[in-house]
Scaffold this active site. Structure first.
Site, PDB file in Angstrom:
ATOM      1  N   CYS A   1      25.870  96.138  55.764  1.00  0.00           N
ATOM      2  CA  CYS A   1      26.545  96.827  54.656  1.00  0.00           C
ATOM      3  C   CYS A   1      25.513  97.454  53.725  1.00  0.00           C
ATOM      4  O   CYS A   1      24.408  96.943  53.561  1.00  0.00           O
ATOM      5  CB  CYS A   1      27.415  95.848  53.877  1.00  0.00           C
ATOM      6  SG  CYS A   1      28.722  95.137  54.862  1.00  0.00           S
TER       7      CYS A   1
ATOM      8  N   ARG B   1      23.328  93.523  60.380  1.00  0.00           N
ATOM      9  CA  ARG B   1      22.267  92.837  59.637  1.00  0.00           C
ATOM     10  C   ARG B   1      21.747  91.657  60.457  1.00  0.00           C
ATOM     11  O   ARG B   1      20.567  91.388  60.522  1.00  0.00           O
ATOM     12  CB  ARG B   1      22.816  92.345  58.288  1.00  0.00           C
ATOM     13  CG  ARG B   1      21.785  91.633  57.428  1.00  0.00           C
ATOM     14  CD  ARG B   1      20.793  92.575  56.864  1.00  0.00           C
ATOM     15  NE  ARG B   1      19.767  91.922  56.080  1.00  0.00           N
ATOM     16  CZ  ARG B   1      18.671  92.554  55.660  1.00  0.00           C
ATOM     17  NH1 ARG B   1      18.474  93.811  55.982  1.00  0.00           N
ATOM     18  NH2 ARG B   1      17.758  91.930  54.952  1.00  0.00           N
TER      19      ARG B   1
ATOM     20  N   ASP C   1      29.386  87.547  48.041  1.00  0.00           N
ATOM     21  CA  ASP C   1      30.356  88.059  49.022  1.00  0.00           C
ATOM     22  C   ASP C   1      31.790  87.913  48.545  1.00  0.00           C
ATOM     23  O   ASP C   1      32.715  88.343  49.227  1.00  0.00           O
ATOM     24  CB  ASP C   1      30.172  87.355  50.363  1.00  0.00           C
ATOM     25  CG  ASP C   1      28.835  87.701  50.988  1.00  0.00           C
ATOM     26  OD1 ASP C   1      28.412  86.980  51.914  1.00  0.00           O
ATOM     27  OD2 ASP C   1      28.197  88.664  50.528  1.00  0.00           O
TER      28      ASP C   1
ATOM     29  N   ASP D   1      10.931  91.984  54.038  1.00  0.00           N
ATOM     30  CA  ASP D   1       9.536  91.595  53.762  1.00  0.00           C
ATOM     31  C   ASP D   1       9.347  90.079  53.760  1.00  0.00           C
ATOM     32  O   ASP D   1       8.291  89.570  54.204  1.00  0.00           O
ATOM     33  CB  ASP D   1       9.061  92.195  52.436  1.00  0.00           C
ATOM     34  CG  ASP D   1       9.939  91.756  51.283  1.00  0.00           C
ATOM     35  OD1 ASP D   1      11.158  92.058  51.317  1.00  0.00           O
ATOM     36  OD2 ASP D   1       9.457  91.090  50.355  1.00  0.00           O
ATOM     37  N   GLN D   2      10.358  89.324  53.327  1.00  0.00           N
ATOM     38  CA  GLN D   2      10.219  87.855  53.300  1.00  0.00           C
ATOM     39  C   GLN D   2      10.308  87.266  54.702  1.00  0.00           C
ATOM     40  O   GLN D   2       9.664  86.261  55.005  1.00  0.00           O
ATOM     41  CB  GLN D   2      11.298  87.239  52.388  1.00  0.00           C
ATOM     42  CG  GLN D   2      11.213  87.704  50.943  1.00  0.00           C
ATOM     43  CD  GLN D   2       9.876  87.339  50.309  1.00  0.00           C
ATOM     44  OE1 GLN D   2       9.493  86.179  50.293  1.00  0.00           O
ATOM     45  NE2 GLN D   2       9.159  88.343  49.839  1.00  0.00           N
TER      46      GLN D   2
ATOM     47  N   ASN E   1      29.028  84.069  58.892  1.00  0.00           N
ATOM     48  CA  ASN E   1      27.588  84.049  58.628  1.00  0.00           C
ATOM     49  C   ASN E   1      26.891  82.817  59.192  1.00  0.00           C
ATOM     50  O   ASN E   1      25.675  82.810  59.341  1.00  0.00           O
ATOM     51  CB  ASN E   1      27.324  84.215  57.129  1.00  0.00           C
ATOM     52  CG  ASN E   1      27.685  85.624  56.675  1.00  0.00           C
ATOM     53  OD1 ASN E   1      27.846  86.522  57.514  1.00  0.00           O
ATOM     54  ND2 ASN E   1      27.850  85.808  55.383  1.00  0.00           N
TER      55      ASN E   1
HETATM   56  C1  EPZ Z   1      23.242  87.434  53.957  1.00  0.00           C
HETATM   57  O1  EPZ Z   1      22.620  88.704  53.947  1.00  0.00           O
HETATM   58  C2  EPZ Z   1      24.697  87.676  54.301  1.00  0.00           C
HETATM   59  N1  EPZ Z   1      24.795  88.279  55.626  1.00  0.00           N
HETATM   60  C3  EPZ Z   1      25.343  88.591  53.266  1.00  0.00           C
HETATM   61  O2  EPZ Z   1      26.740  88.619  53.558  1.00  0.00           O
HETATM   62  C4  EPZ Z   1      25.179  87.986  51.871  1.00  0.00           C
HETATM   63  O3  EPZ Z   1      25.623  88.934  50.914  1.00  0.00           O
HETATM   64  C5  EPZ Z   1      23.724  87.618  51.600  1.00  0.00           C
HETATM   65  O4  EPZ Z   1      23.189  86.807  52.657  1.00  0.00           O
HETATM   66  C6  EPZ Z   1      23.568  86.843  50.298  1.00  0.00           C
HETATM   67  O5  EPZ Z   1      24.318  85.660  50.372  1.00  0.00           O
HETATM   68  C7  EPZ Z   1      24.702  87.460  56.702  1.00  0.00           C
HETATM   69  O6  EPZ Z   1      24.553  86.255  56.575  1.00  0.00           O
HETATM   70  C8  EPZ Z   1      24.799  88.120  58.051  1.00  0.00           C
HETATM   71  P1  EPZ Z   1      19.510  87.912  51.622  1.00  0.00           P
HETATM   72  P2  EPZ Z   1      20.999  88.792  53.885  1.00  0.00           P
HETATM   73  O7  EPZ Z   1      18.324  88.015  52.495  1.00  0.00           O
HETATM   74  O8  EPZ Z   1      20.410  87.670  54.608  1.00  0.00           O
HETATM   75  C9  EPZ Z   1      16.540  90.429  48.885  1.00  0.00           C
HETATM   76  C10 EPZ Z   1      28.810  89.486  54.154  1.00  0.00           C
HETATM   77  O9  EPZ Z   1      29.601  90.077  53.410  1.00  0.00           O
HETATM   78  N2  EPZ Z   1      15.612  90.307  50.018  1.00  0.00           N
HETATM   79  O10 EPZ Z   1      19.936  86.568  51.127  1.00  0.00           O
HETATM   80  O11 EPZ Z   1      20.620  90.175  54.264  1.00  0.00           O
HETATM   81  C11 EPZ Z   1      17.740  91.303  49.215  1.00  0.00           C
HETATM   82  O12 EPZ Z   1      17.443  92.673  48.988  1.00  0.00           O
HETATM   83  C12 EPZ Z   1      27.347  89.813  54.068  1.00  0.00           C
HETATM   84  O13 EPZ Z   1      29.118  88.566  54.955  1.00  0.00           O
HETATM   85  C13 EPZ Z   1      14.312  90.757  49.889  1.00  0.00           C
HETATM   86  O14 EPZ Z   1      13.922  91.270  48.840  1.00  0.00           O
HETATM   87  O15 EPZ Z   1      20.758  88.605  52.310  1.00  0.00           O
HETATM   88  C14 EPZ Z   1      18.790  90.779  48.272  1.00  0.00           C
HETATM   89  O16 EPZ Z   1      18.593  91.377  46.994  1.00  0.00           O
HETATM   90  C15 EPZ Z   1      27.074  91.023  53.191  1.00  0.00           C
HETATM   91  N3  EPZ Z   1      13.457  90.626  50.943  1.00  0.00           N
HETATM   92  C16 EPZ Z   1      18.469  89.284  48.168  1.00  0.00           C
HETATM   93  O17 EPZ Z   1      17.115  89.147  48.615  1.00  0.00           O
HETATM   94  C17 EPZ Z   1      13.851  90.050  52.126  1.00  0.00           C
HETATM   95  O18 EPZ Z   1      13.011  89.949  53.055  1.00  0.00           O
HETATM   96  C18 EPZ Z   1      19.342  88.400  49.035  1.00  0.00           C
HETATM   97  O19 EPZ Z   1      19.284  88.881  50.362  1.00  0.00           O
HETATM   98  C19 EPZ Z   1      15.184  89.599  52.245  1.00  0.00           C
HETATM   99  C20 EPZ Z   1      16.046  89.725  51.182  1.00  0.00           C
END
Ligand code: EPZ
Length: 429
Positions: free
Chosen positions: A117, A93, A305, A125-126, A23
């Site tokens: 995944c 992603r 994770d 949206d953020q 990541n």
């Molecule tokens: C990153 O995903 C990682 N992927 C994920 O790891 C990890 O589970 C996640 O961060 C949390 O640590 C990579 O780094 C490539 P988030 P990301 O934006 O960036 C909500 C793995 O196994 N959200 O931190 O997609 C979202 O729905 C993978 O290596 C919004 O609502 O995760 C979630 O509930 C799987 N709006 C929470 O925030 C947004 O615009 C955290 O998502 C963005 C996110």
């Protein structure tokens, strides 16, 4: 198609070397688009997500050259397109990071919506909120996310939810924006700090990475650099959990123990002995795991994770454990696979209630996503007899040489080709 065939019930002993962090790598690689000078990235993990990101960068027009198996040299001076198609994005992603990188490079970007995944809804949206605050006009046109700006201006952005991806993407777009950008409620993961350190090594001016408030003072241009990716704390945590699940004594080498604090704390609660050294730690487990409650949270909380892996370990703990998922809407799809192996788990909304059983029973299971796949390997290692894990393409996205690494620790695990039914029919015909 391939599967893993695991003959479980053996303890793990020996030493395993942890690879570069997936990541961190998938966030740092797109950042090379922010300069026309040469960047050398070291300690890249040999996993399919890294290969996919490098293919996108090459298809955008960059020169990409492997210097050795974990070091790549990239020069983007010939990149003259801002479009990343669905085919290029390969349902990853991390493809969303090309939005921030291309906006930062040329004030425009058109990228297929990110995949990744399936944990329920995965909005951006953020990310969009951040780009619009910086002055970009964002839209969704013919299924693509489109952004354009005359010039990007620094801004204060409060993230409504702690988001790794949004924090990464805003950093990529802001490093050359005019003026100061402040990201509040920012993600604090080790890979956020690694990206900030990489960008600062290119001449960016980023302060506060690793805290909830990141300040980015825009600079005119960025220069080339040579940089080594941090070790993967989730890969390390996966091997640590596997040792606690099977019993044994293993040195986990090439880690930053501070990145593993929450994982080590939980595994100690479960009964493991963990001895820390500067760049390694030893995990020892000689008794039945104790029950333990886990709640996943953004860093420095227990990482989401690692949720499938520790839940799998707790299926044979002494007592009842509760695992609560604090980040994703639905990250329990793998539970069905564990019940095929005799686990006693009840999912109630965002919590899984796990009542420990003596042993898991070997059974054919599927990897439903990357970390769930790693959890199925752990389950197979715990169960006596032959467990087959299908759909391992997910696992290859994030774990380098997983068969070789587990085999070196004494596991009996093989990668086997699966003959597709249609090819059998052809033979009959
Ligand atoms: C990153 O995903 C990682 N992927 C994920 O790891 C990890 O589970 C996640 O961060 C949390 O640590 C990579 O780094 C490539 P988030 P990301 O934006 O960036 C909500 C793995 O196994 N959200 O931190 O997609 C979202 O729905 C993978 O290596 C919004 O609502 O995760 C979630 O509930 C799987 N709006 C929470 O925030 C947004 O615009 C955290 O998502 C963005 C996110």
């Amino acid at each position: 198609m391939e599967k893993f065939v695991i003959n479980g019930g053996k303890q793990l002993n020996g030493k395993v070397r942890i690879s570069g962090a997936k990541n961190a790598a998938v966030a740092i690689l797109p950042a090379v688009l922010l300069t026309d000078e040469t960047c050398i990235i070291e300690n890249l993990p040999e996993i399919s997500d890294v290969g996919a990101i490098l293919r996108v960068i090459r298809e955008l027009g960059a020169d990409v050259r492997y210097i050795n198996k974990d070091t790549v040299e990239i020069n983007c001076k010939n990149v003259n397109t801002h479009i990343v198609t669905k085919q290029m994005a390969e349902n990853m992603r991390a493809s969303s990071y090309f939005l921030g990188a291309l906006l930062g490079r040329m004030n425009k970007a058109r990228v297929a919506p990110p995949g990744g995944c399936d944990f329920g809804v995965r909005p951006i949206d953020q990310h969009i909120k951040g780009f619009e605050a910086l002055g970009a006009k964002m839209s969704f046109e013919s299924g693509m996310v489109d952004g354009k700006a005359f010039a990007l201006q620094g801004a204060s952005i409060y993230l409504d939810v702690v988001s790794v991806g949004a924090t990464v993407n805003i950093m990529l777009a802001a490093v050359k924006a005019q003026g100061l950008t402040v990201i509040e409620n920012a993600a604090k993961e080790p890979h956020i700090v690694d990206l900030a350190n990489f960008l600062n090594s290119m001449g960016a001016n980023i302060m506060g990475a690793g805290t909830g408030v990141i300040k980015i003072r825009g600079v005119e241009s960025l220069h080339g650099t040579t940089y080594s990716i941090i070790p993967d704390q989730i890969e390390a945590g996966t091997y640590m959990t596997a040792v606690v699940a099977t019993g044994g004594n293993v040195v986990i080498d090439n880690v930053i123990p501070k990145h593993l604090e929450s994982i080590s704390a939980k595994l100690k609660e479960i009964g493991a002995v963990i001895e820390e050294d500067d760049e390694s730690l030893r995990v020892i487990m000689n008794n039945r795991p104790s029950k333990c409650n886990v709640k996943t949270m953004p860093h420095p909380g227990f990482p989401t994770d690692m949720q499938p892996q520790i839940a799998t370990l707790l299926t044979v703990a002494n007592g009842t454990s509760i695992v609560t998922e604090g980040v994703w809407d639905n990250r329990f799809r793998y539970v069905e696979q564990l019940t095929l192996m005799g686990a006693d788990i009840q999912v109630d909304g965002k919590s899984a209630i796990i009542t420990g059983v003596e042993k898991l029973k070997a059974s054919p299971v599927k990897a439903v996503d990357l970390r769930a796949g790693a959890a199925m390997i752990i389950a197979g290692l715990m169960a006596d007899g032959i467990t087959e894990v299908e759909d391992i393409i997910y696992i290859d996205r994030g774990y380098e040489n997983v068969v070789e690494k587990f085999t070196a620790l004494g596991a009996d695990i093989k990668r086997v080709s699966v003959i597709e039914p249609e090819t059998v029919k052809l033979k009959e015909a």
